[in-house]
Design an enzyme around this catalytic site. Sequence first.
Site, PDB file in Angstrom:
ATOM      1  N   ASP A   5      54.912  37.940  42.460  1.00 40.39           N
ATOM      2  CA  ASP A   5      55.587  38.910  41.592  1.00 40.39           C
ATOM      3  C   ASP A   5      56.651  39.720  42.299  1.00 40.39           C
ATOM      4  OD1 ASP A   5      53.494  40.314  43.074  1.00 40.39           O
ATOM      5  OD2 ASP A   5      53.934  42.026  41.779  1.00 40.39           O
TER       6      ASP A   5
ATOM      7  N   ASP B 263      48.009  41.401  43.900  1.00 33.96           N
ATOM      8  CA  ASP B 263      48.444  42.613  43.201  1.00 33.96           C
ATOM      9  C   ASP B 263      49.731  42.371  42.423  1.00 33.96           C
ATOM     10  OD1 ASP B 263      46.396  44.449  44.133  1.00 33.96           O
ATOM     11  OD2 ASP B 263      47.312  44.246  46.103  1.00 33.96           O
TER      12      ASP B 263
ATOM     13  N   LYS C 265      54.849  39.453  54.535  1.00 32.75           N
ATOM     14  CA  LYS C 265      55.861  38.895  53.642  1.00 32.75           C
ATOM     15  C   LYS C 265      57.109  39.788  53.738  1.00 32.75           C
ATOM     16  CE  LYS C 265      52.169  37.617  50.375  1.00 32.75           C
ATOM     17  NZ  LYS C 265      51.590  37.858  49.036  1.00 32.75           N
TER      18      LYS C 265
ATOM     19  N   ASP D  21      49.555  35.197  44.860  1.00 27.34           N
ATOM     20  CA  ASP D  21      49.506  36.591  45.297  1.00 27.34           C
ATOM     21  C   ASP D  21      48.456  37.290  44.428  1.00 27.34           C
ATOM     22  OD1 ASP D  21      50.450  39.099  46.515  1.00 27.34           O
ATOM     23  OD2 ASP D  21      51.245  39.489  44.514  1.00 27.34           O
TER      24      ASP D  21
ATOM     25  N   THR E 212      47.322  37.435  49.961  1.00 29.67           N
ATOM     26  CA  THR E 212      47.663  38.820  49.680  1.00 29.67           C
ATOM     27  C   THR E 212      47.949  39.594  50.960  1.00 29.67           C
ATOM     28  OG1 THR E 212      46.806  40.904  48.763  1.00 29.67           O
ATOM     29  CG2 THR E 212      45.182  39.372  49.649  1.00 29.67           C
ATOM     30  N   SER E 213      48.807  40.584  50.856  1.00 28.40           N
ATOM     31  CA  SER E 213      49.084  41.450  51.997  1.00 28.40           C
ATOM     32  C   SER E 213      48.030  42.538  52.159  1.00 28.40           C
ATOM     33  CB  SER E 213      50.470  42.090  51.845  1.00 28.40           C
ATOM     34  OG  SER E 213      51.477  41.110  51.887  1.00 28.40           O
TER      35      SER E 213
END
Length: 237
Positions: free
Chosen positions: A180, A32, A153, A30, A121-122
């Site tokens: 995270d 961020d 996610k 991931d 990543t989103s």
Amino acid sequence: MSSTTGGQLAEHAAMLGDGGEVRVAGVLFDMDGTLVDSVPAVEESWRLMAEEFGVPALPATLHGQTAEAVVAAAGVRGDQHAHAIARLVEIESRPGQRLKALPGVQVFVESLPAGCWGVVTSAPRPVARARYGATGLTPPAFFVTGDDVTASKPDPEPFSKGMAELGRRGVSGVVVAVEDTVAGVRSARAAGCLTVGVTGTCTMAELAPEAHLVIRSFDQLCTMTTSPGVGLALAPS
């Protein structure tokens, strides 16, 4: 990608937890809050968008979700969704951001062989590139972004696509995913990754029931390159 059973992943996690070394084929991260110390920047972007569109402040539980999911959760009027998404992306990808890699990340990333790791990543693609680029970290082999998926996610689609990208690069075997957030950990685990949670955005207590293993920072991980693949172990405490 070769299939890996839940039992095999649990054995790998137990071996790591007992101080052993495991061989993995690839790594997915991931961005961020995992690689990049960007959570305050993300939340500031949310605050600005919420103010502009007259909706309440957004909760931290939305970390790890796409811009579309964030805007929908914010309660923005349906006829303003497209405008709000575009505005959020604009705010988040603005130039001049100064972001740092989280502790231990740079050393860990630089220890990995090129081509065996990517970022899942989103964030939309422009945001991901701007934010990751602001850190000066070694570029990944690829990004899977919020623009590349239809489900956010904790759906497994983001990490499933990451594993498929590794497969296209000839990476076959166990894939480690580092996340995270609870949503991200659930996504990675459902996709079949050996899932490592890293605390910061979420606590050890929140991540532990969902991840195979939880660490406090990348300083706890070390690699022994074994081309092809990577030997992974926990650093001695």
